[in-house]
Design a protein around this motif. Sequence first.
Motif, PDB file in Angstrom:
ATOM      1  N   HIS A  55      -3.885  10.384   0.503  1.00  0.00           N
ATOM      2  CA  HIS A  55      -4.574   9.335  -0.246  1.00  0.00           C
ATOM      3  C   HIS A  55      -3.864   8.037   0.079  1.00  0.00           C
ATOM      4  O   HIS A  55      -2.640   7.998   0.089  1.00  0.00           O
ATOM      5  CB  HIS A  55      -4.477   9.569  -1.747  1.00  0.00           C
ATOM      6  N   ASN A  56      -4.607   6.981   0.346  1.00  0.00           N
ATOM      7  CA  ASN A  56      -3.917   5.704   0.522  1.00  0.00           C
ATOM      8  C   ASN A  56      -4.669   4.607  -0.192  1.00  0.00           C
ATOM      9  O   ASN A  56      -5.884   4.667  -0.372  1.00  0.00           O
ATOM     10  CB  ASN A  56      -3.677   5.419   2.006  1.00  0.00           C
ATOM     11  N   GLY A  57      -3.892   3.634  -0.672  1.00  0.00           N
ATOM     12  CA  GLY A  57      -4.496   2.546  -1.426  1.00  0.00           C
ATOM     13  C   GLY A  57      -3.429   1.740  -2.123  1.00  0.00           C
ATOM     14  O   GLY A  57      -2.257   1.765  -1.729  1.00  0.00           O
ATOM     15  N   ALA A  58      -3.841   1.043  -3.173  1.00  0.00           N
ATOM     16  CA  ALA A  58      -2.896   0.220  -3.938  1.00  0.00           C
ATOM     17  C   ALA A  58      -1.842   1.133  -4.562  1.00  0.00           C
ATOM     18  O   ALA A  58      -2.171   2.220  -5.057  1.00  0.00           O
ATOM     19  CB  ALA A  58      -3.641  -0.546  -5.015  1.00  0.00           C
ATOM     20  N   PRO A  59      -0.567   0.703  -4.567  1.00  0.00           N
ATOM     21  CA  PRO A  59       0.501   1.572  -5.061  1.00  0.00           C
ATOM     22  C   PRO A  59       0.254   2.147  -6.458  1.00  0.00           C
ATOM     23  O   PRO A  59       0.406   3.354  -6.677  1.00  0.00           O
ATOM     24  CB  PRO A  59       1.731   0.662  -5.039  1.00  0.00           C
ATOM     25  N   HIS A  60      -0.155   1.313  -7.425  1.00  0.00           N
ATOM     26  CA  HIS A  60      -0.295   1.823  -8.789  1.00  0.00           C
ATOM     27  C   HIS A  60      -1.467   2.784  -8.923  1.00  0.00           C
ATOM     28  O   HIS A  60      -1.492   3.606  -9.828  1.00  0.00           O
ATOM     29  CB  HIS A  60      -0.402   0.668  -9.789  1.00  0.00           C
ATOM     30  N   GLU A  61      -2.434   2.706  -8.010  1.00  0.00           N
ATOM     31  CA  GLU A  61      -3.541   3.662  -8.055  1.00  0.00           C
ATOM     32  C   GLU A  61      -3.134   4.997  -7.436  1.00  0.00           C
ATOM     33  O   GLU A  61      -3.343   6.065  -8.011  1.00  0.00           O
ATOM     34  CB  GLU A  61      -4.758   3.087  -7.319  1.00  0.00           C
ATOM     35  N   VAL A  62      -2.534   4.919  -6.237  1.00  0.00           N
ATOM     36  CA  VAL A  62      -2.155   6.161  -5.548  1.00  0.00           C
ATOM     37  C   VAL A  62      -1.084   6.898  -6.344  1.00  0.00           C
ATOM     38  O   VAL A  62      -1.035   8.134  -6.332  1.00  0.00           O
ATOM     39  CB  VAL A  62      -1.667   5.843  -4.111  1.00  0.00           C
ATOM     40  N   LEU A  63      -0.225   6.143  -7.036  1.00  0.00           N
ATOM     41  CA  LEU A  63       0.876   6.767  -7.779  1.00  0.00           C
ATOM     42  C   LEU A  63       0.542   6.951  -9.254  1.00  0.00           C
ATOM     43  O   LEU A  63       1.439   7.063 -10.099  1.00  0.00           O
ATOM     44  CB  LEU A  63       2.161   5.945  -7.594  1.00  0.00           C
ATOM     45  N   GLY A  64      -0.734   6.977  -9.552  1.00  0.00           N
ATOM     46  CA  GLY A  64      -1.162   7.271 -10.926  1.00  0.00           C
ATOM     47  C   GLY A  64      -0.775   8.699 -11.306  1.00  0.00           C
ATOM     48  O   GLY A  64      -0.500   9.538 -10.440  1.00  0.00           O
ATOM     49  N   ARG A 124       0.858  -1.197   0.000  1.00  0.00           N
ATOM     50  CA  ARG A 124       0.000   0.000   0.000  1.00  0.00           C
ATOM     51  C   ARG A 124       0.883   1.233   0.000  1.00  0.00           C
ATOM     52  O   ARG A 124       2.019   1.182   0.467  1.00  0.00           O
ATOM     53  CB  ARG A 124      -0.887   0.039   1.253  1.00  0.00           C
ATOM     54  N   VAL A 125       0.305   2.320  -0.472  1.00  0.00           N
ATOM     55  CA  VAL A 125       1.020   3.598  -0.449  1.00  0.00           C
ATOM     56  C   VAL A 125       0.115   4.671   0.151  1.00  0.00           C
ATOM     57  O   VAL A 125      -1.093   4.695  -0.118  1.00  0.00           O
ATOM     58  CB  VAL A 125       1.479   3.994  -1.876  1.00  0.00           C
ATOM     59  N   LEU A 126       0.727   5.512   0.976  1.00  0.00           N
ATOM     60  CA  LEU A 126       0.044   6.691   1.523  1.00  0.00           C
ATOM     61  C   LEU A 126       0.746   7.903   0.943  1.00  0.00           C
ATOM     62  O   LEU A 126       1.942   8.108   1.174  1.00  0.00           O
ATOM     63  CB  LEU A 126       0.157   6.681   3.057  1.00  0.00           C
ATOM     64  N   THR A 152       8.385  -3.420 -16.915  1.00  0.00           N
ATOM     65  CA  THR A 152       9.426  -4.151 -17.640  1.00  0.00           C
ATOM     66  C   THR A 152       8.895  -5.530 -18.047  1.00  0.00           C
ATOM     67  O   THR A 152       7.869  -5.989 -17.516  1.00  0.00           O
ATOM     68  CB  THR A 152      10.679  -4.343 -16.760  1.00  0.00           C
ATOM     69  N   PRO A 153       9.587  -6.206 -18.971  1.00  0.00           N
ATOM     70  CA  PRO A 153       9.128  -7.541 -19.387  1.00  0.00           C
ATOM     71  C   PRO A 153       8.980  -8.501 -18.208  1.00  0.00           C
ATOM     72  O   PRO A 153       8.172  -9.431 -18.244  1.00  0.00           O
ATOM     73  CB  PRO A 153      10.230  -8.003 -20.341  1.00  0.00           C
ATOM     74  N   LYS A 154       9.751  -8.280 -17.135  1.00  0.00           N
ATOM     75  CA  LYS A 154       9.643  -9.185 -15.984  1.00  0.00           C
ATOM     76  C   LYS A 154       8.658  -8.667 -14.933  1.00  0.00           C
ATOM     77  O   LYS A 154       8.602  -9.176 -13.806  1.00  0.00           O
ATOM     78  CB  LYS A 154      11.015  -9.390 -15.362  1.00  0.00           C
ATOM     79  N   GLY A 155       7.902  -7.621 -15.272  1.00  0.00           N
ATOM     80  CA  GLY A 155       6.822  -7.178 -14.388  1.00  0.00           C
ATOM     81  C   GLY A 155       7.207  -6.125 -13.367  1.00  0.00           C
ATOM     82  O   GLY A 155       6.406  -5.777 -12.498  1.00  0.00           O
ATOM     83  N   ARG A 156       8.428  -5.629 -13.450  1.00  0.00           N
ATOM     84  CA  ARG A 156       8.841  -4.597 -12.517  1.00  0.00           C
ATOM     85  C   ARG A 156       8.303  -3.254 -12.976  1.00  0.00           C
ATOM     86  O   ARG A 156       8.340  -2.933 -14.161  1.00  0.00           O
ATOM     87  CB  ARG A 156      10.371  -4.557 -12.455  1.00  0.00           C
ATOM     88  N   ARG A 157       7.816  -2.475 -12.014  1.00  0.00           N
ATOM     89  CA  ARG A 157       7.243  -1.179 -12.384  1.00  0.00           C
ATOM     90  C   ARG A 157       8.267  -0.072 -12.175  1.00  0.00           C
ATOM     91  O   ARG A 157       8.977  -0.046 -11.173  1.00  0.00           O
ATOM     92  CB  ARG A 157       6.005  -0.897 -11.546  1.00  0.00           C
ATOM     93  N   ILE A 158       8.298   0.834 -13.129  1.00  0.00           N
ATOM     94  CA  ILE A 158       9.215   1.978 -13.037  1.00  0.00           C
ATOM     95  C   ILE A 158       8.409   3.239 -13.274  1.00  0.00           C
ATOM     96  O   ILE A 158       7.723   3.371 -14.301  1.00  0.00           O
ATOM     97  CB  ILE A 158      10.333   1.869 -14.091  1.00  0.00           C
ATOM     98  N   LEU A 159       8.460   4.149 -12.308  1.00  0.00           N
ATOM     99  CA  LEU A 159       7.765   5.428 -12.465  1.00  0.00           C
ATOM    100  C   LEU A 159       8.791   6.457 -12.910  1.00  0.00           C
ATOM    101  O   LEU A 159       9.807   6.666 -12.234  1.00  0.00           O
ATOM    102  CB  LEU A 159       7.109   5.834 -11.143  1.00  0.00           C
ATOM    103  N   ALA A 160       8.553   7.065 -14.058  1.00  0.00           N
ATOM    104  CA  ALA A 160       9.531   8.014 -14.603  1.00  0.00           C
ATOM    105  C   ALA A 160       8.829   9.276 -15.074  1.00  0.00           C
ATOM    106  O   ALA A 160       7.661   9.240 -15.492  1.00  0.00           O
ATOM    107  CB  ALA A 160      10.281   7.373 -15.774  1.00  0.00           C
ATOM    108  N   ALA A 161       9.564  10.400 -14.981  1.00  0.00           N
ATOM    109  CA  ALA A 161       9.047  11.656 -15.519  1.00  0.00           C
ATOM    110  C   ALA A 161       8.895  11.522 -17.035  1.00  0.00           C
ATOM    111  O   ALA A 161       9.673  10.818 -17.681  1.00  0.00           O
ATOM    112  CB  ALA A 161      10.009  12.783 -15.175  1.00  0.00           C
ATOM    113  N   ASP A 162       7.891  12.228 -17.588  1.00  0.00           N
ATOM    114  CA  ASP A 162       7.614  12.099 -19.021  1.00  0.00           C
ATOM    115  C   ASP A 162       8.648  12.810 -19.884  1.00  0.00           C
ATOM    116  O   ASP A 162       8.773  12.509 -21.066  1.00  0.00           O
ATOM    117  CB  ASP A 162       6.223  12.657 -19.346  1.00  0.00           C
ATOM    118  N   ASP A 163       9.344  13.806 -19.347  1.00  0.00           N
ATOM    119  CA  ASP A 163      10.344  14.486 -20.183  1.00  0.00           C
ATOM    120  C   ASP A 163      11.560  14.847 -19.345  1.00  0.00           C
ATOM    121  O   ASP A 163      11.590  14.616 -18.144  1.00  0.00           O
ATOM    122  CB  ASP A 163       9.753  15.738 -20.824  1.00  0.00           C
TER     123      ASP A 163
END
Length: 257
Positions: free
Chosen positions: A220-229, A209-211, A246-257
């Motif tokens: 806001h707290n909830g599932a990581p991929h929702e809170v960090l949308g 979970r992420v707060l 990634t192909p192995k399912g690892r999530r990477i949050l990156a700035a768009d530019d």
Amino acid sequence: MIPAPAQLRQLRLTEFGAIQGSTALSDPLTLTLEPGTVLGIVGPNGVGKSSLLGAIAHSGIASYGSALFGEEELSATRARRRAQLVSLMAQDHGAPGELRVSELVGVGAWASGRADPGDAVASALARAGIAELQDRRYSELSGGQRQLVQLARVLAQNTPVVLLDEPTSALDLSHQRAVEQIMRGLGNQGRIVIAAIHDLSLALNACTRVLLLDPGGSSHNGAPHEVLGPDRVFAAYGVRTTIHTTPKGRRILAADD
Ligand SMILES: Nc1ncnc2c1ncn2[C@@H]1O[C@H](COP(=O)(O)OP(=O)(O)OP(=O)(O)O)[C@@H](O)[C@H]1O
């Protein structure tokens, strides 16, 4: 492997928050953390992440509201008892520099009254991957080595609630990965882990979970991929981001530019 403590219970925060000076840092938080939860606390610099950890640990930070572990109000328990329930790895890695690593990690085992302090220290050092540092003076270590020693101290304390303040901020890639595995492992043992984290990819991969603390005081707290949308991250940090997988399912949050 460090054995998990017997008492696995919920941690319930009710209308809870940290106070600095006479100011409440956030809107009151009400959330229940089940055993096995790995909660990442994220949010911009100065929003109150460390203060919240300090308030839960009752380590010199004032709080309002209630933090109940099982039936025990943490602010009302005696310090010795609290040290058996909650451990805190602070962001400041200061410690008496003349202490040797094994002595400092032994403080963790001593704080919670471990019956087997020698074994507790040895297994905590091994788990943190720093057995070879045991006889070194703390003052002679690098920043990353000190961070791993503080992690080992917390592991030796062996509490059901583990609070980590930016546990990977000084670590190289290999040790970041090791700490991520330790966080997940603690959760798998049924402990409650709460970690203040700036690395949002770590929050996505290590936490159940992420707060997210917003500068305005809300959360806001909830599932990581929702809170960090993207929308929530933009509202909190002012940065446009995307979560890549990634192909192995690892999530990477990156700035768009
Ligand atoms: N000792 C102190 N006395 C008064 N105010 C403090 C003290 N320590 C921190 N603060 C203030 O409390 C607020 C929250 O600080 P805190 O360290 O909890 O934030 P944080 O989210 O952990 O920040 P960072 O990401 O930069 O580590 C900040 O506005 C900070 O200036």
